[in-house]
Design a protein around this motif. Structure first.
Motif, PDB file in Angstrom:
ATOM      1  N   UNK A  35       0.832  -1.285  -0.011  1.00 41.55           N
ATOM      2  CA  UNK A  35      -0.010  -0.041   0.001  1.00 41.55           C
ATOM      3  C   UNK A  35       0.919   1.084  -0.046  1.00 41.55           C
ATOM      4  N   UNK A  36       2.206   1.144   0.391  1.00 44.78           N
ATOM      5  CA  UNK A  36       3.091   2.319   0.610  1.00 44.78           C
ATOM      6  C   UNK A  36       2.847   3.073   1.569  1.00 44.78           C
ATOM      7  N   UNK A  37       1.828   2.688   2.672  1.00 51.87           N
ATOM      8  CA  UNK A  37       1.460   3.399   4.019  1.00 51.87           C
ATOM      9  C   UNK A  37       2.007   2.927   5.007  1.00 51.87           C
ATOM     10  N   UNK A  38       3.372   2.371   5.001  1.00 49.98           N
ATOM     11  CA  UNK A  38       3.968   1.757   5.978  1.00 49.98           C
ATOM     12  C   UNK A  38       4.208   2.955   6.829  1.00 49.98           C
ATOM     13  N   UNK A  39       4.426   4.226   6.590  1.00 47.61           N
ATOM     14  CA  UNK A  39       4.722   4.964   7.440  1.00 47.61           C
ATOM     15  C   UNK A  39       3.643   5.275   8.298  1.00 47.61           C
ATOM     16  N   UNK A  40       2.581   4.572   8.408  1.00 49.06           N
ATOM     17  CA  UNK A  40       1.697   4.863   9.453  1.00 49.06           C
ATOM     18  C   UNK A  40       1.921   4.047  10.596  1.00 49.06           C
ATOM     19  N   UNK A  41       2.863   3.151  10.622  1.00 48.24           N
ATOM     20  CA  UNK A  41       3.341   2.044  11.761  1.00 48.24           C
ATOM     21  C   UNK A  41       4.007   3.094  12.712  1.00 48.24           C
ATOM     22  N   UNK A  42       3.806   2.805  14.208  1.00 51.66           N
ATOM     23  CA  UNK A  42       4.610   3.608  15.067  1.00 51.66           C
ATOM     24  C   UNK A  42       6.085   3.557  14.980  1.00 51.66           C
ATOM     25  N   UNK A  59       8.951  -8.926  -1.912  1.00 43.40           N
ATOM     26  CA  UNK A  59      10.678  -8.475  -2.190  1.00 43.40           C
ATOM     27  C   UNK A  59      10.882  -7.884  -3.392  1.00 43.40           C
ATOM     28  N   UNK A  60      10.428  -7.178  -4.017  1.00 40.42           N
ATOM     29  CA  UNK A  60      10.724  -6.627  -5.408  1.00 40.42           C
ATOM     30  C   UNK A  60      10.567  -4.987  -5.468  1.00 40.42           C
ATOM     31  N   UNK A  61      11.377  -4.231  -6.057  1.00 41.90           N
ATOM     32  CA  UNK A  61      10.999  -2.814  -6.195  1.00 41.90           C
ATOM     33  C   UNK A  61      10.992  -2.172  -5.153  1.00 41.90           C
ATOM     34  N   UNK A  62      10.001  -1.197  -4.961  1.00 38.31           N
ATOM     35  CA  UNK A  62       9.976  -0.265  -3.824  1.00 38.31           C
ATOM     36  C   UNK A  62       9.530  -1.086  -2.570  1.00 38.31           C
ATOM     37  N   UNK A  63       8.494  -1.831  -2.540  1.00 33.57           N
ATOM     38  CA  UNK A  63       8.191  -2.803  -1.237  1.00 33.57           C
ATOM     39  C   UNK A  63       9.316  -3.582  -1.039  1.00 33.57           C
ATOM     40  N   UNK A  64      10.188  -4.027  -1.805  1.00 35.56           N
ATOM     41  CA  UNK A  64      11.525  -4.746  -1.268  1.00 35.56           C
ATOM     42  C   UNK A  64      12.646  -3.879  -0.691  1.00 35.56           C
ATOM     43  N   UNK A  65      12.549  -2.622  -1.272  1.00 35.46           N
ATOM     44  CA  UNK A  65      13.766  -1.618  -0.671  1.00 35.46           C
ATOM     45  C   UNK A  65      13.060  -1.206   0.690  1.00 35.46           C
ATOM     46  N   UNK A  66      11.928  -1.195   0.790  1.00 39.79           N
ATOM     47  CA  UNK A  66      11.230  -0.685   2.256  1.00 39.79           C
ATOM     48  C   UNK A  66      11.282  -1.678   3.261  1.00 39.79           C
TER      49      UNK A  66
END
Length: 184
Positions: A35-42, A59-66
């Motif tokens: 979702x790209x909303x991982x910044x909503x985690x404490x 584990x590919x692209x931007x989610x993998x980098x995240x």
């Protein structure tokens, strides 16, 4: 003290009467990363877990980098001891045929750990968790992509529209295929 962010309104559900936060493990499904909303985690990442099957799934692209970045910050990768209980629960809700191995691992891990909150946008995972009274929140804002009640399933003929409680190869009335659908 836990720093709060938009998603961490969930922490209010886990406050005791004197407002001391109860220890809660956060389990992340693939949708939390996709979702790209991982910044909503404490932001302190204490007790934030995902599974190796979820990691491999995204584990590919931007989610993998995240995920790589979050692993550096303390994200824990933990696998369940067994999928048996999750498979039984998913079979009882009628969701088993539509859950991936990663989905079953998230459910299994949630069933094995006390004081857990699952972050998922997946309705079928939410349905199984709801059947076991395991709390969850969607990966986005509270109330976004969340089932309001447990779903029940039935089978509907694609030809004549009749409903059946069990899956059959073809409709016994008209011979058309059946499709799984939610009971209303």
């Amino acid at each position: 003290m836990l720093k709060l962010s938009p998603l961490s309104n969930f922490a209010l559900q886990f406050l005791s009467d004197d407002y001391h936060l109860i220890s809660v493990y956060l389990i992340l499904d693939a949708s939390a990363f996709l979702s790209g909303r991982i910044n909503s985690i404490p932001v302190d990442f204490d007790g934030v877990i995902t599974t190796s099957t979820v990691r491999d799934e995204v584990d590919k692209g931007k989610p993998g980098d995240m995920i790589s970045h979050l692993l550096d910050l303390g994200l824990e990768v933990r696998d369940p001891r067994s999928r048996d209980d999750a498979m039984d629960a998913a079979s009882n809700t009628g969701d088993l045929d539509r859950l991936s191995e990663a989905d079953l691992d998230v459910i299994s891990l949630a069933m094995e750990i006390d004081d857990v909150l699952v972050v998922t946008d997946d309705f079928r995972i939410q349905n199984v968790l709801k059947s076991r009274d395991i709390p969850f929140v969607p990966g986005g804002e509270i109330g976004d992509r969340e089932i309001s009640h447990q779903w029940k399933w039935t089978y509907r003929c694609t030809g004549c529209g009749r409903y059946f409680d069990e899956m059959m190869a073809d409709c016994p009335v008209c011979g058309s295929p059946l499709k799984k659908t939610r009971k209303m």
